[in-house]
Design a protein around this motif. Structure first.
Motif, PDB file in Angstrom:
ATOM      1  N   ALA A 136      78.193  78.764  44.822  1.00  0.00           N
ATOM      2  CA  ALA A 136      78.263  79.700  43.700  1.00  0.00           C
ATOM      3  C   ALA A 136      79.715  79.976  43.307  1.00  0.00           C
ATOM      4  O   ALA A 136      80.025  80.157  42.123  1.00  0.00           O
ATOM      5  N   THR A 137      80.601  80.004  44.302  1.00  0.00           N
ATOM      6  CA  THR A 137      82.019  80.264  44.030  1.00  0.00           C
ATOM      7  C   THR A 137      82.630  79.158  43.188  1.00  0.00           C
ATOM      8  O   THR A 137      83.324  79.421  42.199  1.00  0.00           O
ATOM      9  N   VAL A 138      82.387  77.920  43.565  1.00  0.00           N
ATOM     10  CA  VAL A 138      82.957  76.788  42.820  1.00  0.00           C
ATOM     11  C   VAL A 138      82.253  76.629  41.475  1.00  0.00           C
ATOM     12  O   VAL A 138      82.874  76.196  40.485  1.00  0.00           O
ATOM     13  N   LYS A 139      80.989  77.021  41.413  1.00  0.00           N
ATOM     14  CA  LYS A 139      80.221  76.874  40.163  1.00  0.00           C
ATOM     15  C   LYS A 139      80.587  77.945  39.141  1.00  0.00           C
ATOM     16  O   LYS A 139      80.404  77.753  37.928  1.00  0.00           O
ATOM     17  N   GLN A 140      81.109  79.061  39.596  1.00  0.00           N
ATOM     18  CA  GLN A 140      81.355  80.194  38.696  1.00  0.00           C
ATOM     19  C   GLN A 140      82.202  79.840  37.471  1.00  0.00           C
ATOM     20  O   GLN A 140      81.861  80.233  36.343  1.00  0.00           O
ATOM     21  N   PRO A 141      83.332  79.113  37.598  1.00  0.00           N
ATOM     22  CA  PRO A 141      84.094  78.745  36.398  1.00  0.00           C
ATOM     23  C   PRO A 141      83.265  77.916  35.413  1.00  0.00           C
ATOM     24  O   PRO A 141      83.427  78.053  34.190  1.00  0.00           O
ATOM     25  N   ARG A 177      68.690  65.977  32.237  1.00  0.00           N
ATOM     26  CA  ARG A 177      68.964  66.999  33.234  1.00  0.00           C
ATOM     27  C   ARG A 177      69.493  68.277  32.581  1.00  0.00           C
ATOM     28  O   ARG A 177      70.188  68.240  31.565  1.00  0.00           O
ATOM     29  N   SER A 178      69.190  69.396  33.195  1.00  0.00           N
ATOM     30  CA  SER A 178      69.651  70.678  32.671  1.00  0.00           C
ATOM     31  C   SER A 178      71.111  70.904  33.021  1.00  0.00           C
ATOM     32  O   SER A 178      71.685  70.217  33.878  1.00  0.00           O
ATOM     33  N   LYS A 179      71.712  71.909  32.364  1.00  0.00           N
ATOM     34  CA  LYS A 179      73.102  72.261  32.683  1.00  0.00           C
ATOM     35  C   LYS A 179      73.226  72.694  34.139  1.00  0.00           C
ATOM     36  O   LYS A 179      74.220  72.396  34.796  1.00  0.00           O
ATOM     37  N   GLU A 180      72.223  73.392  34.645  1.00  0.00           N
ATOM     38  CA  GLU A 180      72.274  73.857  36.027  1.00  0.00           C
ATOM     39  C   GLU A 180      72.320  72.684  36.996  1.00  0.00           C
ATOM     40  O   GLU A 180      73.064  72.700  37.985  1.00  0.00           O
ATOM     41  N   GLU A 181      71.547  71.657  36.709  1.00  0.00           N
ATOM     42  CA  GLU A 181      71.542  70.475  37.571  1.00  0.00           C
ATOM     43  C   GLU A 181      72.896  69.762  37.518  1.00  0.00           C
ATOM     44  O   GLU A 181      73.413  69.304  38.549  1.00  0.00           O
ATOM     45  N   LEU A 182      73.471  69.669  36.314  1.00  0.00           N
ATOM     46  CA  LEU A 182      74.770  69.013  36.170  1.00  0.00           C
ATOM     47  C   LEU A 182      75.877  69.807  36.864  1.00  0.00           C
ATOM     48  O   LEU A 182      76.790  69.231  37.475  1.00  0.00           O
ATOM     49  N   ARG A 183      75.790  71.126  36.778  1.00  0.00           N
ATOM     50  CA  ARG A 183      76.782  71.962  37.449  1.00  0.00           C
ATOM     51  C   ARG A 183      76.690  71.813  38.968  1.00  0.00           C
ATOM     52  O   ARG A 183      77.717  71.714  39.656  1.00  0.00           O
ATOM     53  N   ALA A 202      89.548  75.591  41.736  1.00  0.00           N
ATOM     54  CA  ALA A 202      90.618  75.434  40.752  1.00  0.00           C
ATOM     55  C   ALA A 202      90.445  74.174  39.916  1.00  0.00           C
ATOM     56  O   ALA A 202      90.877  74.124  38.762  1.00  0.00           O
ATOM     57  N   LEU A 203      89.808  73.145  40.495  1.00  0.00           N
ATOM     58  CA  LEU A 203      89.642  71.866  39.786  1.00  0.00           C
ATOM     59  C   LEU A 203      88.321  71.764  39.041  1.00  0.00           C
ATOM     60  O   LEU A 203      88.055  70.741  38.401  1.00  0.00           O
ATOM     61  N   ALA A 204      87.504  72.792  39.102  1.00  0.00           N
ATOM     62  CA  ALA A 204      86.144  72.710  38.565  1.00  0.00           C
ATOM     63  C   ALA A 204      86.105  72.290  37.102  1.00  0.00           C
ATOM     64  O   ALA A 204      85.251  71.493  36.695  1.00  0.00           O
ATOM     65  N   LEU A 205      87.030  72.805  36.286  1.00  0.00           N
ATOM     66  CA  LEU A 205      87.017  72.539  34.840  1.00  0.00           C
ATOM     67  C   LEU A 205      87.985  71.431  34.447  1.00  0.00           C
ATOM     68  O   LEU A 205      88.302  71.273  33.269  1.00  0.00           O
ATOM     69  N   ASP A 206      88.443  70.648  35.441  1.00  0.00           N
ATOM     70  CA  ASP A 206      89.349  69.531  35.198  1.00  0.00           C
ATOM     71  C   ASP A 206      90.606  69.977  34.446  1.00  0.00           C
ATOM     72  O   ASP A 206      90.892  69.488  33.348  1.00  0.00           O
ATOM     73  N   PRO A 207      91.391  70.902  35.023  1.00  0.00           N
ATOM     74  CA  PRO A 207      92.581  71.416  34.332  1.00  0.00           C
ATOM     75  C   PRO A 207      93.716  70.405  34.317  1.00  0.00           C
ATOM     76  O   PRO A 207      93.710  69.423  35.059  1.00  0.00           O
ATOM     77  N   GLU A 208      94.713  70.679  33.469  1.00  0.00           N
ATOM     78  CA  GLU A 208      95.936  69.872  33.441  1.00  0.00           C
ATOM     79  C   GLU A 208      97.029  70.490  34.311  1.00  0.00           C
ATOM     80  O   GLU A 208      97.853  69.777  34.884  1.00  0.00           O
ATOM     81  N   PHE A 209      97.040  71.817  34.406  1.00  0.00           N
ATOM     82  CA  PHE A 209      98.132  72.540  35.062  1.00  0.00           C
ATOM     83  C   PHE A 209      97.562  73.470  36.126  1.00  0.00           C
ATOM     84  O   PHE A 209      96.595  74.207  35.873  1.00  0.00           O
ATOM     85  N   VAL A 210      98.150  73.415  37.340  1.00  0.00           N
ATOM     86  CA  VAL A 210      97.687  74.256  38.432  1.00  0.00           C
ATOM     87  C   VAL A 210      98.891  74.949  39.072  1.00  0.00           C
ATOM     88  O   VAL A 210      99.886  74.298  39.421  1.00  0.00           O
ATOM     89  N   VAL A 211      98.796  76.260  39.216  1.00  0.00           N
ATOM     90  CA  VAL A 211      99.788  77.032  39.964  1.00  0.00           C
ATOM     91  C   VAL A 211      99.315  77.124  41.407  1.00  0.00           C
ATOM     92  O   VAL A 211      98.207  77.596  41.675  1.00  0.00           O
ATOM     93  N   LEU A 212     100.144  76.665  42.321  1.00  0.00           N
ATOM     94  CA  LEU A 212      99.827  76.705  43.750  1.00  0.00           C
ATOM     95  C   LEU A 212     100.673  77.816  44.369  1.00  0.00           C
ATOM     96  O   LEU A 212     101.865  77.649  44.616  1.00  0.00           O
ATOM     97  N   ASP A 213     100.060  78.973  44.593  1.00  0.00           N
ATOM     98  CA  ASP A 213     100.792  80.140  45.069  1.00  0.00           C
ATOM     99  C   ASP A 213     100.737  80.205  46.593  1.00  0.00           C
ATOM    100  O   ASP A 213      99.774  80.701  47.174  1.00  0.00           O
TER     101      ASP A 213
END
Length: 444
Positions: A118-123, A137-143, A181-192
Motif C-alpha cells: 500500500a505504501t509503494v502503491k500510494q503515489p 486489466r483494471s487500474k488496480e491490477e496494473l498498480r 520514490a520510483l513508483a511514478l518513474d521520476p526524472e529527479f530524485v533528492v536523496l536526503d
C-alpha cells in the motif's frame, strides 16, 4: 552548464522566530533563522550532485525547498526550464510526478499502519496511474503489478506485498522507500542522507543499488550527506555547504584531490585514514563552534573558525597569533567573555589580574610586544563593561574576510568562495573600497 535539468538561483529559506500574533501585539520583531541563504547551482541531466556539510548547515532544507515541500523565502528553482515556485495546481501535480525524495530515516518515513504494498502503491493512486489502460486489466491490477515489479527491482520480493514495515530491517525499509520514490518513474530524485541510519555494509548495498537504478532509469540525483566517503563513491560533482551558503563546488575527483576552500580542507582532514603510515599525523581541529544562523558572521561566514584567515598586511604576525587575536575580538564583539567567572577565579577586583585570567583561558599562544599590550587594553575596557571601546581597541586587526563577503567565481568547473582565491571583479572592487589588503593569495 549545458542541459541542466535543475537550475537554482539565489535560493533563500528563512524560518522566523517571535512571529506569532502575540509577539506582534507585544511589538517584538521577527528574528530570521537563515537556513538557506542565496544558493545558486545547476544539476545536469543524468548526473549526481552531492551536497555535503556539517549537521545544521541547511542541506536537508535545501532539498525540501527544491521540491517545494518548503516554500522559499526568495530566489527561484527551475525544473526543465520552468520555475516551480510559479506553477499552478496542474503544473505542480505534473512536477510531483517527475520529482521525488528518499528520506533519511527508513523507520519514521514509512507509515507503520500501512503494508509496504500500500505504501509503494500510494503515489500511483494519488496521481491516478496509469491514466488509461490498454488491455482488459483494471487500474488496480496494473498498480499491483507495478508495485511487485518495483519491489523485485530494489531487492525485495513481490510476495512481501502484504507485510508491514516492522517486519523489515533498516536496509530493507530503505529499499521500500526507494521503490516508493520510483513508483511514478521520476526524472529527479533528492536523496536526503539515504544511508546515514544504516550499517556500513548495508550502506554499500544501498549506494550500489542507487547507482544501478540511475543508469537503468536515467535518473538525476541530488545526494545530501555529511559522509564524505558516500559522496565520493557516487557523486559526479560536489557542493560544500557551510551555514546556509555554498563555499565550494566542483568535480568530485578535483575537489577531493585539490580542495580550494579551507572549510573543505578541514572536512577532508577529519576523515579517518586506513593507511597505518598516517597514524602519527596530527589533526588540527577547527576552533570554536558553528555560529548561529540567526546572526551569521559578516563577510565570510567561515572566518570565525578559519585556520588561515587573512591578516591585514600592516599587522605582521603569524597566522596562529592572528587567529587567537581574532577569536578574542569576536568574543568581545559578541559579549561572550565571562567577566564574572574570571573575577571569581582571580579572587580579586584587580583589573590586571582579571585580564591575566581571561588571556590564560582564551589564548593558545603567548602574545608579545605591542600585540599583547593592545589585547590587554581591550580586555581592560571589557572588564569595566565598556565592550564597544574594547572592540575598537582591536580595530586595526580587521580582516578582509570579515568586511567583504567572498563569492563563487563565474564560468569555472571548480569554484570556491574564498579571498585566498581569485575573486570576481565586483568582489575585488569591494575589497579596494573597503581599504583592506589581501596580503596572501593561493595559486589558482
Amino acid at each position: 552548464m549545458t542541459d541542466a535539468l535543475v537550475e537554482v538561483r539565489n535560493l533563500t529559506k528563512y524560518f522566523y522566530e517571535q512571529d506569532s500574533l502575540l509577539d506582534r501585539l507585544l511589538g517584538d520583531e521577527p528574528v530570521a533563522v537563515k537556513a538557506v541563504d542565496g544558493l545558486s547551482f545547476d544539476i545536469t541531466r543524468g548526473e549526481t550532485l552531492g551536497l555535503v556539510g556539517e549537521s545544521g548547515c541547511g542541506k536537508s532544507t535545501t532539498g525540501e525547498t527544491l521540491l517545494r515541500l518548503q516554500d522559499p523565502t526568495g530566489g527561484e528553482t527551475r525544473f526543465d526550464g520552468q520555475n516551480i515556485y510559479e506553477m499552478d495546481s496542474a503544473e505542480l501535480t505534473a512536477f510531483r510526478r517527475n520529482a521525488s525524495i528518499v528520506f533519511q530515516d527508513p523507520f519514521s518515513s514509512l507509515d507503520p499502519r500501512m503494508t509496504i504494498g500500500a505504501t509503494v502503491k500510494q503515489p500511483l493512486e494519488v496521481h491516478d496511474w496509469p491514466p488509461e489502460t490498454d488491455d482488459d486489466r483494471s487500474k488496480e491490477e496494473l498498480r499491483t503489478e507495478r508495485v511487485e515489479e518495483l519491489l523485485e527491482r530494489v531487492g525485495l520480493s513481490g510476495d512481501q506485498f502484504d507485510r508491514y514495515p516492522h517486519e523489515f530491517s533498516g536496509g530493507q525499509r530503505q529499499r521500500i522507500g526507494i521503490a516508493r520514490a520510483l513508483a511514478l518513474d521520476p526524472e529527479f530524485v533528492v536523496l536526503d542522507e539515504p544511508t546515514s541510519a544504516l550499517d556500513v555494509s548495508v550502506q554499500a548495498q544501498i549506494l550500489n543499488l542507487l547507482d544501478e537504478l540511475q543508469d537503468e532509469f536515467g535518473l538525476t540525483y541530488l545526494l545530501i550527506s555529511h559522509d564524505l566517503s558516500v559522496i565520493r563513491h557516487i557523486c559526479d560533482r560536489v557542493a560544500v555547504m557551510y551555514l546556509g551558503e555554498i563555499v565550494e563546488i566542483g568535480p568530485s575527483e578535483a575537489l577531493f584531490s585539490s580542495p580550494q576552500h579551507p572549510y573543505t580542507e578541514a572536512l577532508l582532514e577529519s576523515v579517518p585514514r586506513v593507511n597505518t603510515d598516517e597514524r602519527e599525523r596530527e589533526i588540527e581541529t577547527l576552533s570554536g563552534g558553528v555560529p548561529s544562523p540567526r546572526n551569521p558572521p559578516s563577510g565570510c561566514r567561515f572566518r570565525t573558525r578559519c585556520p588561515v584567515i587573512i591578516p591585514p598586511a600592516s599587522v605582521g604576525v603569524s597566522q596562529r597569533v592572528y587567529r587567537d587575536i581574532m577569536t578574542i575580538r569576536d568574543r568581545i564583539r559578541d559579549q561572550e567573555i565571562d567577566i564574572k567567572g574570571a573575577k571569581e577565579f582571580a579572587g580579586t577586583d584587580d583589573t590586571d589580574a582579571i585580564v591575566d585570567r581571561i588571556m590564560e583561558r582564551a589564548l593558545d599562544v603567548d602574545l608579545q610586544g605591542t600585540h599583547e599590550q593592545r589585547v590587554r587594553e581591550a580586555l581592560a575596557f571589557v572588564v569595566e563593561g565598556q565592550w564597544e571601546d574594547g572592540e575598537a581597541q582591536l580595530s586595526e586587526y580587521e580582516s578582509v574576510c570579515e568586511t567583504v563577503p567572498p563569492q563563487l567565481q563565474d564560468e569555472r568547473d571548480h569554484r570556491s568562495a574564498c579571498h585566498l582565491r581569485e575573486q570576481p571583479p565586483e568582489v575585488e572592487a569591494a575589497v579596494e573600497d573597503a581599504g583592506v589588503s589581501v596580503s596572501t593569495r593561493a595559486d589558482d
